[in-house]
Design a protein around this motif. Structure first.
Motif, PDB file in Angstrom:
ATOM      1  N   SER A  51       0.794  -1.097  -0.017  1.00  7.47           N
ATOM      2  CA  SER A  51       0.033  -0.050  -0.054  1.00  7.47           C
ATOM      3  C   SER A  51       0.885   1.151   0.092  1.00  7.47           C
ATOM      4  O   SER A  51       0.410   2.329  -0.046  1.00  7.47           O
ATOM      5  N   ALA A  52       2.118   1.213   0.037  1.00  2.00           N
ATOM      6  CA  ALA A  52       3.010   2.289   0.025  1.00  2.00           C
ATOM      7  C   ALA A  52       2.660   3.152  -0.828  1.00  2.00           C
ATOM      8  O   ALA A  52       2.890   4.339  -0.687  1.00  2.00           O
ATOM      9  N   SER A  53       2.838   2.831  -2.051  1.00  2.00           N
ATOM     10  CA  SER A  53       2.624   3.698  -3.370  1.00  2.00           C
ATOM     11  C   SER A  53       1.407   4.236  -3.549  1.00  2.00           C
ATOM     12  O   SER A  53       1.296   5.589  -3.897  1.00  2.00           O
ATOM     13  N   PHE A  54       0.431   3.609  -3.322  1.00  2.00           N
ATOM     14  CA  PHE A  54      -1.159   4.077  -3.281  1.00  2.00           C
ATOM     15  C   PHE A  54      -1.061   5.074  -2.482  1.00  2.00           C
ATOM     16  O   PHE A  54      -1.822   6.191  -2.633  1.00  2.00           O
ATOM     17  N   LEU A  55      -1.078   4.660  -1.250  1.00  8.25           N
ATOM     18  CA  LEU A  55      -1.323   5.723   0.049  1.00  8.25           C
ATOM     19  C   LEU A  55      -0.412   6.955  -0.064  1.00  8.25           C
ATOM     20  O   LEU A  55      -0.792   8.266   0.255  1.00  8.25           O
ATOM     21  N   SER A  56       0.792   6.815  -0.482  1.00  2.00           N
ATOM     22  CA  SER A  56       1.960   7.651  -0.496  1.00  2.00           C
ATOM     23  C   SER A  56       1.586   8.619  -1.431  1.00  2.00           C
ATOM     24  O   SER A  56       1.396   9.928  -1.273  1.00  2.00           O
ATOM     25  N   ARG A  57       1.100   8.327  -3.034  1.00  2.00           N
ATOM     26  CA  ARG A  57       0.614   9.188  -3.745  1.00  2.00           C
ATOM     27  C   ARG A  57      -0.582  10.175  -3.360  1.00  2.00           C
ATOM     28  O   ARG A  57      -0.780  11.140  -3.590  1.00  2.00           O
ATOM     29  N   THR A  58      -1.641   9.326  -2.834  1.00  2.00           N
ATOM     30  CA  THR A  58      -2.947   9.977  -2.284  1.00  2.00           C
ATOM     31  C   THR A  58      -2.391  10.861  -1.301  1.00  2.00           C
ATOM     32  O   THR A  58      -3.040  12.110  -1.165  1.00  2.00           O
ATOM     33  N   THR A  59      -1.484  10.598  -0.305  1.00  2.00           N
ATOM     34  CA  THR A  59      -1.422  11.517   0.686  1.00  2.00           C
ATOM     35  C   THR A  59      -0.603  12.818   0.151  1.00  2.00           C
ATOM     36  O   THR A  59      -0.881  14.041   0.700  1.00  2.00           O
ATOM     37  N   ALA A  60       0.203  12.737  -0.935  1.00  2.00           N
ATOM     38  CA  ALA A  60       0.911  13.800  -1.604  1.00  2.00           C
ATOM     39  C   ALA A  60      -0.059  14.570  -2.219  1.00  2.00           C
ATOM     40  O   ALA A  60       0.023  15.690  -2.251  1.00  2.00           O
ATOM     41  N   THR A  61      -0.957  14.131  -3.095  1.00  2.00           N
ATOM     42  CA  THR A  61      -2.113  14.842  -3.780  1.00  2.00           C
ATOM     43  C   THR A  61      -2.892  15.601  -2.697  1.00  2.00           C
ATOM     44  O   THR A  61      -3.073  16.877  -3.140  1.00  2.00           O
ATOM     45  N   LEU A  62      -3.337  14.921  -1.648  1.00  2.00           N
ATOM     46  CA  LEU A  62      -4.124  15.777  -0.799  1.00  2.00           C
ATOM     47  C   LEU A  62      -3.369  16.953   0.368  1.00  2.00           C
ATOM     48  O   LEU A  62      -3.969  17.975   0.454  1.00  2.00           O
ATOM     49  N   ALA A  63      -1.963  16.553   0.163  1.00  2.00           N
ATOM     50  CA  ALA A  63      -1.148  17.713   0.902  1.00  2.00           C
ATOM     51  C   ALA A  63      -1.019  18.819  -0.271  1.00  2.00           C
ATOM     52  O   ALA A  63      -0.996  19.906   0.387  1.00  2.00           O
ATOM     53  N   ALA A  64      -0.872  18.490  -1.355  1.00  2.00           N
ATOM     54  CA  ALA A  64      -0.747  19.623  -2.244  1.00  2.00           C
ATOM     55  C   ALA A  64      -2.259  20.595  -2.379  1.00  2.00           C
ATOM     56  O   ALA A  64      -2.332  21.485  -2.449  1.00  2.00           O
ATOM     57  N   LEU A  65      -3.432  19.660  -2.326  1.00  2.00           N
ATOM     58  CA  LEU A  65      -4.676  20.499  -2.224  1.00  2.00           C
ATOM     59  C   LEU A  65      -4.884  21.203  -0.874  1.00  2.00           C
ATOM     60  O   LEU A  65      -5.477  22.291  -0.838  1.00  2.00           O
ATOM     61  N   PHE A  66      -4.243  20.604   0.159  1.00  2.00           N
ATOM     62  CA  PHE A  66      -4.278  21.173   1.532  1.00  2.00           C
ATOM     63  C   PHE A  66      -3.529  22.575   1.455  1.00  2.00           C
ATOM     64  O   PHE A  66      -4.095  23.542   1.819  1.00  2.00           O
ATOM     65  N   ILE A  67      -2.175  22.660   0.840  1.00  2.00           N
ATOM     66  CA  ILE A  67      -1.724  23.916   0.623  1.00  2.00           C
ATOM     67  C   ILE A  67      -2.156  24.656  -0.014  1.00  2.00           C
ATOM     68  O   ILE A  67      -2.302  26.035   0.064  1.00  2.00           O
ATOM     69  N   ALA A  68      -2.896  24.435  -1.151  1.00  2.00           N
ATOM     70  CA  ALA A  68      -3.755  25.106  -2.268  1.00  2.00           C
ATOM     71  C   ALA A  68      -4.744  25.925  -1.509  1.00  2.00           C
ATOM     72  O   ALA A  68      -5.121  27.122  -1.466  1.00  2.00           O
ATOM     73  N   THR A  69      -5.579  25.229  -0.557  1.00  2.00           N
ATOM     74  CA  THR A  69      -6.654  25.760   0.206  1.00  2.00           C
ATOM     75  C   THR A  69      -6.154  26.682   1.161  1.00  2.00           C
ATOM     76  O   THR A  69      -6.873  27.711   1.333  1.00  2.00           O
ATOM     77  N   SER A  70      -5.027  26.136   1.883  1.00  2.00           N
ATOM     78  CA  SER A  70      -4.536  27.293   2.578  1.00  2.00           C
ATOM     79  C   SER A  70      -4.217  28.579   2.097  1.00  2.00           C
ATOM     80  O   SER A  70      -4.543  29.866   2.631  1.00  2.00           O
ATOM     81  N   LEU A  71      -3.663  28.587   0.972  1.00  2.00           N
ATOM     82  CA  LEU A  71      -3.230  29.983   0.151  1.00  2.00           C
ATOM     83  C   LEU A  71      -4.458  30.524  -0.326  1.00  2.00           C
ATOM     84  O   LEU A  71      -4.603  31.733  -0.162  1.00  2.00           O
ATOM     85  N   THR A  72      -5.466  29.895  -0.528  1.00  2.00           N
ATOM     86  CA  THR A  72      -6.696  30.516  -0.886  1.00  2.00           C
ATOM     87  C   THR A  72      -7.511  31.380   0.203  1.00  2.00           C
ATOM     88  O   THR A  72      -7.745  32.284   0.074  1.00  2.00           O
TER      89      THR A  72
END
Length: 137
Positions: A51-72
């Motif tokens: 599950s490392a690659s699937f969960l890692s990619r999903t976490t990275a995507t959600l982290a990018a979205l979290f940063i985008a909503t923080s800046l917004t």
């Protein structure tokens, strides 16, 4: 708070909860050492790599979205909002105030003060005591 700000706050909170959930699902780096001692069947649900690659990619995507909503949210919070109208601005003031009744001093009917009018008389000055004279010798 307008609708855009509310929507971004809700999305921000949902992304934060999803990141917390995904991080709790992932294994730490030390968990791979146990697989070498007989726990080899772990992680076959998500494929050969686990599950490392699937969960890692999903976490990275959600982290990018979290940063985008923080800046917004930072941008929306920094914009000057419309100043709220005060209560005085909301009250409808008539264009012309009603005229007050005028009282002319030459009118003999108005010589006597009515019950509603206050009688103003100047206060009489208090009598001054006579200065004391020094005794004569």
């Amino acid at each position: 708070m307008n609708w855009l700000h509310s929507a971004v706050v809700i999305a921000h909170l949902l992304i934060a909860a999803a990141i917390v959930g995904l991080v709790l699902l992932q294994r730490g780096k030390g968990a791979d050492a146990g697989a070498g001692f007989g726990a080899g069947a772990s992680g076959t649900v998500f494929g050969a790599r686990g599950s490392a690659s699937f969960l890692s990619r999903t976490t990275a995507t959600l982290a990018a979205l979290f940063i985008a909503t923080s800046l917004t949210l930072a941008y929306l919070g920094g914009r000057p909002a419309e100043a709220p109208k005060s209560v005085i601005d909301r009250v409808n003031i008539p264009d012309a105030a009603p005229a007050l009744p005028s009282v002319s001093p030459a009118d003999p009917a108005n010589d006597q003060p009515s019950h509603d009018q206050a009688v103003e008389q100047p206060a009489a000055p208090a009598p001054q005591p006579a200065p004391a004279e020094p005794p004569k010798q």
